[in-house]
Design a protein around this motif. Structure first.
Motif, PDB file in Angstrom:
ATOM      1  N   SER A   1       0.820  -1.216   0.000  1.00 52.13           N
ATOM      2  CA  SER A   1       0.000   0.000   0.000  1.00 52.13           C
ATOM      3  C   SER A   1       0.851   1.262   0.000  1.00 52.13           C
ATOM      4  O   SER A   1       0.510   2.262  -0.648  1.00 52.13           O
ATOM      5  CB  SER A   1      -0.932   0.011   1.217  1.00 52.13           C
ATOM      6  OG  SER A   1      -1.773  -1.116   1.213  1.00 52.13           O
TER       7      SER A   1
ATOM      8  N   SER B   1      -7.246   4.101  -9.884  1.00 51.86           N
ATOM      9  CA  SER B   1      -7.889   3.334  -8.801  1.00 51.86           C
ATOM     10  C   SER B   1      -8.905   2.338  -9.317  1.00 51.86           C
ATOM     11  O   SER B   1      -9.338   1.451  -8.571  1.00 51.86           O
ATOM     12  CB  SER B   1      -8.578   4.294  -7.828  1.00 51.86           C
ATOM     13  OG  SER B   1      -9.664   4.959  -8.463  1.00 51.86           O
TER      14      SER B   1
ATOM     15  N   CYS C   1      -8.082  -2.186  -9.613  1.00 48.45           N
ATOM     16  CA  CYS C   1      -8.443  -3.291  -8.715  1.00 48.45           C
ATOM     17  C   CYS C   1      -8.910  -2.709  -7.391  1.00 48.45           C
ATOM     18  O   CYS C   1      -8.767  -1.509  -7.129  1.00 48.45           O
ATOM     19  CB  CYS C   1      -7.261  -4.249  -8.509  1.00 48.45           C
ATOM     20  SG  CYS C   1      -5.842  -3.484  -7.703  1.00 48.45           S
ATOM     21  N   SER C   2      -9.447  -3.577  -6.549  1.00 49.01           N
ATOM     22  CA  SER C   2      -9.988  -3.130  -5.266  1.00 49.01           C
ATOM     23  C   SER C   2      -8.896  -2.644  -4.333  1.00 49.01           C
ATOM     24  O   SER C   2      -9.109  -1.730  -3.531  1.00 49.01           O
ATOM     25  CB  SER C   2     -10.778  -4.268  -4.609  1.00 49.01           C
ATOM     26  OG  SER C   2      -9.937  -5.396  -4.390  1.00 49.01           O
ATOM     27  N   HIS C   3      -7.701  -3.265  -4.420  1.00 49.82           N
ATOM     28  CA  HIS C   3      -6.608  -2.860  -3.543  1.00 49.82           C
ATOM     29  C   HIS C   3      -6.164  -1.431  -3.846  1.00 49.82           C
ATOM     30  O   HIS C   3      -5.923  -0.626  -2.940  1.00 49.82           O
ATOM     31  CB  HIS C   3      -5.436  -3.830  -3.709  1.00 49.82           C
ATOM     32  CG  HIS C   3      -4.267  -3.511  -2.809  1.00 49.82           C
ATOM     33  ND1 HIS C   3      -4.412  -3.175  -1.482  1.00 49.82           N
ATOM     34  CD2 HIS C   3      -2.923  -3.467  -3.054  1.00 49.82           C
ATOM     35  CE1 HIS C   3      -3.232  -2.946  -0.934  1.00 49.82           C
ATOM     36  NE2 HIS C   3      -2.312  -3.117  -1.881  1.00 49.82           N
ATOM     37  N   TRP C   4      -6.071  -1.094  -5.122  1.00 50.05           N
ATOM     38  CA  TRP C   4      -5.705   0.274  -5.497  1.00 50.05           C
ATOM     39  C   TRP C   4      -6.814   1.238  -5.140  1.00 50.05           C
ATOM     40  O   TRP C   4      -6.554   2.390  -4.797  1.00 50.05           O
ATOM     41  CB  TRP C   4      -5.418   0.332  -7.008  1.00 50.05           C
ATOM     42  CG  TRP C   4      -4.080  -0.228  -7.383  1.00 50.05           C
ATOM     43  CD1 TRP C   4      -3.569  -1.439  -7.023  1.00 50.05           C
ATOM     44  CD2 TRP C   4      -3.077   0.407  -8.173  1.00 50.05           C
ATOM     45  NE1 TRP C   4      -2.326  -1.616  -7.550  1.00 50.05           N
ATOM     46  CE2 TRP C   4      -1.985  -0.495  -8.268  1.00 50.05           C
ATOM     47  CE3 TRP C   4      -2.999   1.621  -8.831  1.00 50.05           C
ATOM     48  CZ2 TRP C   4      -0.840  -0.198  -8.982  1.00 50.05           C
ATOM     49  CZ3 TRP C   4      -1.844   1.919  -9.547  1.00 50.05           C
ATOM     50  CH2 TRP C   4      -0.779   1.030  -9.620  1.00 50.05           C
ATOM     51  N   ARG C   5      -8.061   0.789  -5.212  1.00 50.36           N
ATOM     52  CA  ARG C   5      -9.177   1.659  -4.865  1.00 50.36           C
ATOM     53  C   ARG C   5      -9.172   1.978  -3.375  1.00 50.36           C
ATOM     54  O   ARG C   5      -9.551   3.071  -2.963  1.00 50.36           O
ATOM     55  CB  ARG C   5     -10.485   0.997  -5.283  1.00 50.36           C
ATOM     56  CG  ARG C   5     -11.682   1.905  -5.238  1.00 50.36           C
ATOM     57  CD  ARG C   5     -12.796   1.430  -6.140  1.00 50.36           C
ATOM     58  NE  ARG C   5     -13.115   0.017  -5.963  1.00 50.36           N
ATOM     59  CZ  ARG C   5     -12.842  -0.933  -6.863  1.00 50.36           C
ATOM     60  NH1 ARG C   5     -12.254  -0.609  -8.002  1.00 50.36           N
ATOM     61  NH2 ARG C   5     -13.149  -2.196  -6.647  1.00 50.36           N
ATOM     62  N   GLU C   6      -8.736   1.018  -2.556  1.00 49.80           N
ATOM     63  CA  GLU C   6      -8.657   1.262  -1.119  1.00 49.80           C
ATOM     64  C   GLU C   6      -7.588   2.298  -0.782  1.00 49.80           C
ATOM     65  O   GLU C   6      -7.705   3.011   0.212  1.00 49.80           O
ATOM     66  CB  GLU C   6      -8.352  -0.045  -0.397  1.00 49.80           C
ATOM     67  CG  GLU C   6      -9.494  -1.053  -0.432  1.00 49.80           C
ATOM     68  CD  GLU C   6      -9.091  -2.384   0.169  1.00 49.80           C
ATOM     69  OE1 GLU C   6      -7.908  -2.517   0.581  1.00 49.80           O
ATOM     70  OE2 GLU C   6      -9.934  -3.300   0.225  1.00 49.80           O
ATOM     71  N   CYS C   7      -6.553   2.358  -1.606  1.00 54.51           N
ATOM     72  CA  CYS C   7      -5.463   3.316  -1.347  1.00 54.51           C
ATOM     73  C   CYS C   7      -5.751   4.709  -1.892  1.00 54.51           C
ATOM     74  O   CYS C   7      -4.959   5.630  -1.667  1.00 54.51           O
ATOM     75  CB  CYS C   7      -4.163   2.795  -1.969  1.00 54.51           C
ATOM     76  SG  CYS C   7      -3.612   1.209  -1.330  1.00 54.51           S
TER      77      CYS C   7
ATOM     78  N   TYR D   1      -6.239   7.753   0.746  1.00 59.47           N
ATOM     79  CA  TYR D   1      -5.260   7.869   1.827  1.00 59.47           C
ATOM     80  C   TYR D   1      -5.117   9.345   2.188  1.00 59.47           C
ATOM     81  O   TYR D   1      -5.007  10.205   1.300  1.00 59.47           O
ATOM     82  CB  TYR D   1      -3.922   7.288   1.376  1.00 59.47           C
ATOM     83  CG  TYR D   1      -2.927   7.087   2.483  1.00 59.47           C
ATOM     84  CD1 TYR D   1      -3.022   5.996   3.345  1.00 59.47           C
ATOM     85  CD2 TYR D   1      -1.883   7.991   2.673  1.00 59.47           C
ATOM     86  CE1 TYR D   1      -2.108   5.809   4.360  1.00 59.47           C
ATOM     87  CE2 TYR D   1      -0.964   7.811   3.694  1.00 59.47           C
ATOM     88  CZ  TYR D   1      -1.076   6.729   4.535  1.00 59.47           C
ATOM     89  OH  TYR D   1      -0.178   6.530   5.552  1.00 59.47           O
TER      90      TYR D   1
ATOM     91  N   LYS E   1     -15.534  10.286   2.528  1.00 61.57           N
ATOM     92  CA  LYS E   1     -14.187   9.760   2.417  1.00 61.57           C
ATOM     93  C   LYS E   1     -13.134  10.744   2.910  1.00 61.57           C
ATOM     94  O   LYS E   1     -12.143  10.346   3.537  1.00 61.57           O
ATOM     95  CB  LYS E   1     -13.888   9.395   0.953  1.00 61.57           C
ATOM     96  CG  LYS E   1     -14.664   8.203   0.428  1.00 61.57           C
ATOM     97  CD  LYS E   1     -14.174   6.906   1.049  1.00 61.57           C
ATOM     98  CE  LYS E   1     -14.845   5.703   0.425  1.00 61.57           C
ATOM     99  NZ  LYS E   1     -14.357   4.422   1.005  1.00 61.57           N
ATOM    100  N   CYS E   2     -13.318  12.031   2.622  1.00 65.14           N
ATOM    101  CA  CYS E   2     -12.260  13.018   2.874  1.00 65.14           C
ATOM    102  C   CYS E   2     -12.590  14.036   3.954  1.00 65.14           C
ATOM    103  O   CYS E   2     -11.689  14.762   4.390  1.00 65.14           O
ATOM    104  CB  CYS E   2     -11.946  13.777   1.581  1.00 65.14           C
ATOM    105  SG  CYS E   2     -11.455  12.743   0.191  1.00 65.14           S
TER     106      CYS E   2
END
Length: 562
Positions: free
Chosen positions: A75, A94, A97-103, A106, A133-134
């Motif tokens: 991450s 993003s 994939c889901s992993h990039w979307r979670e990041c 940040y 989110k922000c």
């Protein structure tokens, strides 16, 4: 008989063991290299997304003992990659994939958030998602609301003169238009209140907020008052939503710990005279910018008093209604415990002048004291429908006026005012905007008033620092426009004059050998040292179509440029 026996000589102990160990070691090193090459090849295929690998690639990845590809990146590395991308590119990346979307959200990636919203129900779910989110970690938040096309039939279901359906005429048609306007405005205000609530609820517990800016120009002025205030009582009859918004705003101020920039412009009944009392003394002492430009019909109350201003000792930039900026406030800003004020933006509105007196405004001695306190003090002033006699009272000689914006709907600016500005502020003036939306069938007013010297030409001659000149709704003679371009030359970075404001002398029109329009464009371009054309489409320039928004944005950049 003699027997000779061949007895083999014994090898040194461990000789066979060392040779075998060397071979085993070489074999293991080769196998390890092969495994590393296979693992690297599988990782590269995963990153490239090469199709057709099939089960063989999956088998090779399984040999590695772990997944390989973009999704397997840590991450921290993904966030580092996102930090080099713009906001739209981050959103596109993003989606991989889901992993990039979670990041994606940040906190370090979104220290600043600037949102420009149409007051439309379609914007509400998007705003809710983004603020959810922000909102809890963003450090700089700037939100602008705008009700687009609220007066036009575009996008609505009503029929107009160009439609196939029959249109009502006379009084019946006016009643239908008024009903449609009322329905649209009720929807606009209802949505506006929901969007404001969404923003305030999401940041109510954000203690990292350093800059907070709200702009909501959805008001349309009419002779009877503001349409927004007229319909606000219908949308919120008991005032619960307005009270909730005011309480949330005060809660945000009371919870803030690092707030240094607070700006609220043209919002409907968000700021009250008691709002700033919610700020703690420590936050008020460190505040650097304060802007309170309310959109209510002004009464006798002000949003900030001189006593309240004494807490803001580190204030470098201030924006207020002109009638709220009193002589006592000027005295507070010249105290020794206050840092020098560098930017002052003042909004002069005819409604405010009618409800409040100009007797308490600073006199010329107060302005001299402010200028002595801060040699870098610059003033930005916008005047809405101010009479000439009131402007003569307001324009004190010692004001370090750098920018002035006139916007008229009822009254017009006289040539005497323009001449006074060019004489008093020739050392400071850089921006001059002259707008007139008065509907007059006889033509645009001529501010030259039959004088030998045109006031606009004298302005360009005297104000040597003039870099922006924008004119609409006043007659500008072609030969005077050429003179302005020649006087200021390349130092005049922006010269915006609408095509309908330009007029020609009869002699220029009578000359058959020269095209007056082509000659004007050529001469002005030569004078400025760059290609120039008159503004053909007024809708393309916000300074003409959205004066409030233009003033607010210019005030923000004016205050940030310290």
């Amino acid at each position: 008989m003699l027997l000779f026996l061949s007895v083999p000589q014994p090898r040194p102990p461990g000789a066979r063991t060392r040779a075998g160990a060397a071979r085993v070691a070489r074999w293991r090193r080769q196998r390890l290299r092969l495994q590393q090459l296979r693992r690297l090849r599988g990782l590269l295929r995963g990153l490239r997304g090469r199709p057709g690998a099939g089960s063989r690639r999956r088998g090779r990845m399984a040999l590695c003992g772990q997944a390989a590809g973009a999704a397997s990146l840590p991450s921290e590395l993904i966030v580092h990659i996102f930090s080099f991308l713009s906001a739209p590119d981050r959103l596109r990346a993003s989606a991989s994939c889901s992993h990039w979307r979670e990041c994606l959200f940040y906190p370090a990636l979104w220290p600043q958030l600037r949102i420009c919203l149409r007051v439309s129900p379609a914007e509400q779910p998007r705003l809710e998602f983004l603020m959810r989110k922000c909102g809890w970690f963003v450090r700089e938040l700037r939100v602008e609301f705008a009700a687009e096309n609220y007066l036009s039939g575009g996008g609505g279901g009503g029929s107009g003169p160009g439609d196939g359906g029959s249109a009502d005429n006379g009084r019946g048609g006016e009643e239908v238009d008024a009903l449609q306007l009322s329905t649209r405005w009720l929807e606009v205000l209802r949505t506006y209140l929901e969007l404001v609530l969404c923003v305030l609820v999401s940041i109510r517990n954000n203690r990292n907020l350093q800059k907070f800016s709200l702009f909501g120009d959805i008001s349309v002025l009419q002779q009877q008052g503001s349409l927004s205030n007229t319909y606000l009582s219908k949308v919120d009859p008991d005032g619960k939503k307005i009270k909730q918004i005011q309480q949330l705003f005060e809660e945000i101020l009371s919870n803030s710990r690092q707030l240094k920039w607070l700006s609220c412009g043209f919002m409907l009944e968000i700021v009250t005279p008691t709002s700033l009392s919610s700020l703690s003394n420590s936050v008020a002492n460190t505040m650097e910018h304060l802007s309170l430009l309310d959109n209510n019909i002004p009464g006798n109350s002000t949003l900030i008093t001189a006593v309240e201003l004494e807490r803001f000792v580190n204030l470098c930039s201030l924006a207020l209604d002109f009638c709220d900026f009193t002589a006592e406030m000027a005295r507070v800003l010249t105290d020794s415990n206050h840092v020098p004020l560098q930017r002052l933006s003042l909004l002069v509105h005819n409604v405010s002048v009618m409800h409040k007196s100009l007797d308490n405004m600073p006199n010329d001695e107060h302005w001299k004291a402010l200028s002595r306190k801060s040699t870098n003090l610059r003033v930005y002033m916008m005047a809405f429908d101010i009479k000439s006699e009131d402007m003569l009272k307001i324009l004190k000689p010692s004001i370090p006026l750098e920018r002035i914006h006139f916007d008229s709907y009822i009254t017009c600016v006289s040539g005497a005012i323009v001449d006074l500005i060019s004489r008093q502020y020739d050392k400071f003036l850089t921006h001059f905007i002259l707008m007139n939306d008065v509907i007059d069938t006889s033509g645009f007013p001529d501010i030259s008033d039959n004088r030998n010297e045109d006031p606009l030409v004298l302005l360009a001659w005297r104000c040597t620092k003039l870099s922006l000149l924008a004119i609409h709704g006043y007659t500008v003679w072609a030969h005077n426009l050429i003179a302005i371009a020649r006087l200021r030359g390349s130092d005049l970075k922006v010269l915006e004059v609408t095509e309908e404001s330009i007029d020609f002398d009869q002699g220029e029109l009578a000359d058959q050998d020269v095209d007056p329009v082509h000659n004007l464009i050529e001469q002005v371009s030569l004078g400025l040292g760059q290609p120039w054309h008159a503004v053909m489409d007024i809708e393309s320039l916000s300074v003409f179509t959205e004066p409030n928004r233009h003033f607010y944005r210019e005030m923000q950049s004016f205050s940030e440029d310290i």
